[in-house]
Design a protein around this motif. Structure first.
Motif, PDB file in Angstrom:
ATOM      1  N   ARG A 246      69.081 106.657 -27.444  1.00 49.23           N
ATOM      2  CA  ARG A 246      67.672 107.079 -27.390  1.00 49.23           C
ATOM      3  C   ARG A 246      67.556 108.553 -27.003  1.00 49.23           C
ATOM      4  O   ARG A 246      66.799 109.303 -27.621  1.00 49.23           O
ATOM      5  CB  ARG A 246      66.893 106.233 -26.390  1.00 49.23           C
ATOM      6  CG  ARG A 246      66.611 104.834 -26.853  1.00 49.23           C
ATOM      7  CD  ARG A 246      65.841 104.070 -25.826  1.00 49.23           C
ATOM      8  NE  ARG A 246      64.445 104.541 -25.852  1.00 49.23           N
ATOM      9  CZ  ARG A 246      63.438 103.907 -25.291  1.00 49.23           C
ATOM     10  NH1 ARG A 246      63.645 102.787 -24.636  1.00 49.23           N
ATOM     11  NH2 ARG A 246      62.220 104.371 -25.367  1.00 49.23           N
TER      12      ARG A 246
ATOM     13  N   ASP B 173      65.976 111.439 -29.347  1.00 46.29           N
ATOM     14  CA  ASP B 173      64.856 112.225 -28.821  1.00 46.29           C
ATOM     15  C   ASP B 173      65.139 113.726 -28.882  1.00 46.29           C
ATOM     16  O   ASP B 173      64.222 114.528 -29.023  1.00 46.29           O
ATOM     17  CB  ASP B 173      64.536 111.826 -27.377  1.00 46.29           C
ATOM     18  CG  ASP B 173      63.779 110.508 -27.281  1.00 46.29           C
ATOM     19  OD1 ASP B 173      63.135 110.109 -28.274  1.00 46.29           O
ATOM     20  OD2 ASP B 173      63.834 109.880 -26.208  1.00 46.29           O
TER      21      ASP B 173
ATOM     22  N   GLU C  55      61.667 110.814 -34.469  1.00 41.29           N
ATOM     23  CA  GLU C  55      60.764 110.166 -33.522  1.00 41.29           C
ATOM     24  C   GLU C  55      61.053 108.672 -33.479  1.00 41.29           C
ATOM     25  O   GLU C  55      61.154 108.023 -34.522  1.00 41.29           O
ATOM     26  CB  GLU C  55      59.318 110.400 -33.946  1.00 41.29           C
ATOM     27  CG  GLU C  55      58.301 109.841 -32.985  1.00 41.29           C
ATOM     28  CD  GLU C  55      56.871 110.148 -33.388  1.00 41.29           C
ATOM     29  OE1 GLU C  55      55.967 109.565 -32.763  1.00 41.29           O
ATOM     30  OE2 GLU C  55      56.643 110.943 -34.316  1.00 41.29           O
ATOM     31  N   ILE C  56      61.186 108.148 -32.280  1.00 37.56           N
ATOM     32  CA  ILE C  56      61.416 106.719 -32.080  1.00 37.56           C
ATOM     33  C   ILE C  56      60.062 106.032 -31.927  1.00 37.56           C
ATOM     34  O   ILE C  56      59.251 106.434 -31.104  1.00 37.56           O
ATOM     35  CB  ILE C  56      62.287 106.454 -30.840  1.00 37.56           C
ATOM     36  CG1 ILE C  56      63.649 107.131 -30.996  1.00 37.56           C
ATOM     37  CG2 ILE C  56      62.446 104.948 -30.602  1.00 37.56           C
ATOM     38  CD1 ILE C  56      64.490 107.111 -29.735  1.00 37.56           C
ATOM     39  N   HIS C  57      59.842 104.973 -32.710  1.00 41.40           N
ATOM     40  CA  HIS C  57      58.562 104.261 -32.671  1.00 41.40           C
ATOM     41  C   HIS C  57      58.652 102.907 -31.973  1.00 41.40           C
ATOM     42  O   HIS C  57      57.652 102.435 -31.437  1.00 41.40           O
ATOM     43  CB  HIS C  57      58.025 104.058 -34.088  1.00 41.40           C
ATOM     44  CG  HIS C  57      57.734 105.359 -34.767  1.00 41.40           C
ATOM     45  ND1 HIS C  57      56.583 106.067 -34.548  1.00 41.40           N
ATOM     46  CD2 HIS C  57      58.474 106.094 -35.630  1.00 41.40           C
ATOM     47  CE1 HIS C  57      56.603 107.173 -35.261  1.00 41.40           C
ATOM     48  NE2 HIS C  57      57.745 107.219 -35.916  1.00 41.40           N
ATOM     49  N   ALA C  58      59.824 102.304 -31.988  1.00 36.25           N
ATOM     50  CA  ALA C  58      59.996 101.002 -31.345  1.00 36.25           C
ATOM     51  C   ALA C  58      61.466 100.809 -31.001  1.00 36.25           C
ATOM     52  O   ALA C  58      62.347 101.330 -31.683  1.00 36.25           O
ATOM     53  CB  ALA C  58      59.529  99.878 -32.263  1.00 36.25           C
TER      54      ALA C  58
ATOM     55  N   LEU D 247      66.302 100.144 -33.187  1.00 38.56           N
ATOM     56  CA  LEU D 247      65.335 101.218 -33.026  1.00 38.56           C
ATOM     57  C   LEU D 247      64.677 101.518 -34.375  1.00 38.56           C
ATOM     58  O   LEU D 247      65.360 101.592 -35.396  1.00 38.56           O
ATOM     59  CB  LEU D 247      66.012 102.498 -32.538  1.00 38.56           C
ATOM     60  CG  LEU D 247      66.736 102.444 -31.204  1.00 38.56           C
ATOM     61  CD1 LEU D 247      68.209 102.190 -31.387  1.00 38.56           C
ATOM     62  CD2 LEU D 247      66.537 103.741 -30.469  1.00 38.56           C
ATOM     63  N   VAL D 248      63.375 101.697 -34.356  1.00 40.55           N
ATOM     64  CA  VAL D 248      62.648 102.156 -35.536  1.00 40.55           C
ATOM     65  C   VAL D 248      62.444 103.655 -35.350  1.00 40.55           C
ATOM     66  O   VAL D 248      61.821 104.083 -34.380  1.00 40.55           O
ATOM     67  CB  VAL D 248      61.292 101.436 -35.682  1.00 40.55           C
ATOM     68  CG1 VAL D 248      60.524 101.988 -36.872  1.00 40.55           C
ATOM     69  CG2 VAL D 248      61.497  99.931 -35.807  1.00 40.55           C
ATOM     70  N   VAL D 249      62.990 104.433 -36.280  1.00 36.92           N
ATOM     71  CA  VAL D 249      62.993 105.890 -36.159  1.00 36.92           C
ATOM     72  C   VAL D 249      62.439 106.499 -37.447  1.00 36.92           C
ATOM     73  O   VAL D 249      62.782 106.051 -38.543  1.00 36.92           O
ATOM     74  CB  VAL D 249      64.441 106.411 -35.941  1.00 36.92           C
ATOM     75  CG1 VAL D 249      64.474 107.921 -35.829  1.00 36.92           C
ATOM     76  CG2 VAL D 249      65.066 105.757 -34.724  1.00 36.92           C
ATOM     77  N   THR D 250      61.574 107.504 -37.309  1.00 33.73           N
ATOM     78  CA  THR D 250      61.177 108.290 -38.474  1.00 33.73           C
ATOM     79  C   THR D 250      61.772 109.684 -38.327  1.00 33.73           C
ATOM     80  O   THR D 250      61.959 110.187 -37.219  1.00 33.73           O
ATOM     81  CB  THR D 250      59.650 108.410 -38.639  1.00 33.73           C
ATOM     82  OG1 THR D 250      59.086 108.969 -37.453  1.00 33.73           O
ATOM     83  CG2 THR D 250      59.024 107.067 -38.922  1.00 33.73           C
TER      84      THR D 250
ATOM     85  N   GLU E 245      61.386 113.607 -40.099  1.00 34.10           N
ATOM     86  CA  GLU E 245      60.717 114.541 -40.995  1.00 34.10           C
ATOM     87  C   GLU E 245      61.603 115.753 -41.172  1.00 34.10           C
ATOM     88  O   GLU E 245      62.147 116.281 -40.207  1.00 34.10           O
ATOM     89  CB  GLU E 245      59.368 114.970 -40.425  1.00 34.10           C
ATOM     90  CG  GLU E 245      58.335 113.871 -40.477  1.00 34.10           C
ATOM     91  CD  GLU E 245      56.945 114.392 -40.139  1.00 34.10           C
ATOM     92  OE1 GLU E 245      56.666 115.580 -40.382  1.00 34.10           O
ATOM     93  OE2 GLU E 245      56.156 113.591 -39.638  1.00 34.10           O
TER      94      GLU E 245
END
Length: 85
Positions: free
Chosen positions: A13, A17, A23-26, A33-36, A38
């Motif tokens: 994590r 970060d 970005e970690i969303h969950a 881990l749910v990560v987006t 960009e």
């Protein structure tokens, strides 16, 4: 989706970060881990995915969805059809 060893979850994590554009969303206790991410190009997204794969404690990192559009699209007007009669 990133799947990490539960014992390494805090370290993973912290590493995510610290990544620009990530970005970690969950997060689950079992290491999912749910990560987006960009980035300016699809090649940069692939590079970010490879970085996620190589983090110590990561079992797998999978691209679930990718969307690309050029910067000019940010300024295009979109009709709001949700209020159409």
């Amino acid at each position: 989706m990133v799947f990490a060893h539960p014992a390494s979850l805090d370290r993973v994590r912290d590493a995510i970060d610290a990544m620009t554009g990530a970005e970690i969303h969950a997060v689950s206790d079992v290491g999912k881990l749910v990560v987006t991410v960009e980035a300016p190009t699809s090649q940069a997204i692939v590079a970010q995915l490879m970085c996620l794969h190589q983090l110590e404690g990561v079992i797998s990192a999978t691209l679930v969805y990718q969307h690309n559009e050029n910067a000019a699209a940010m300024y295009e007007e979109i009709d709001d059809v949700s209020h159409a009669s």
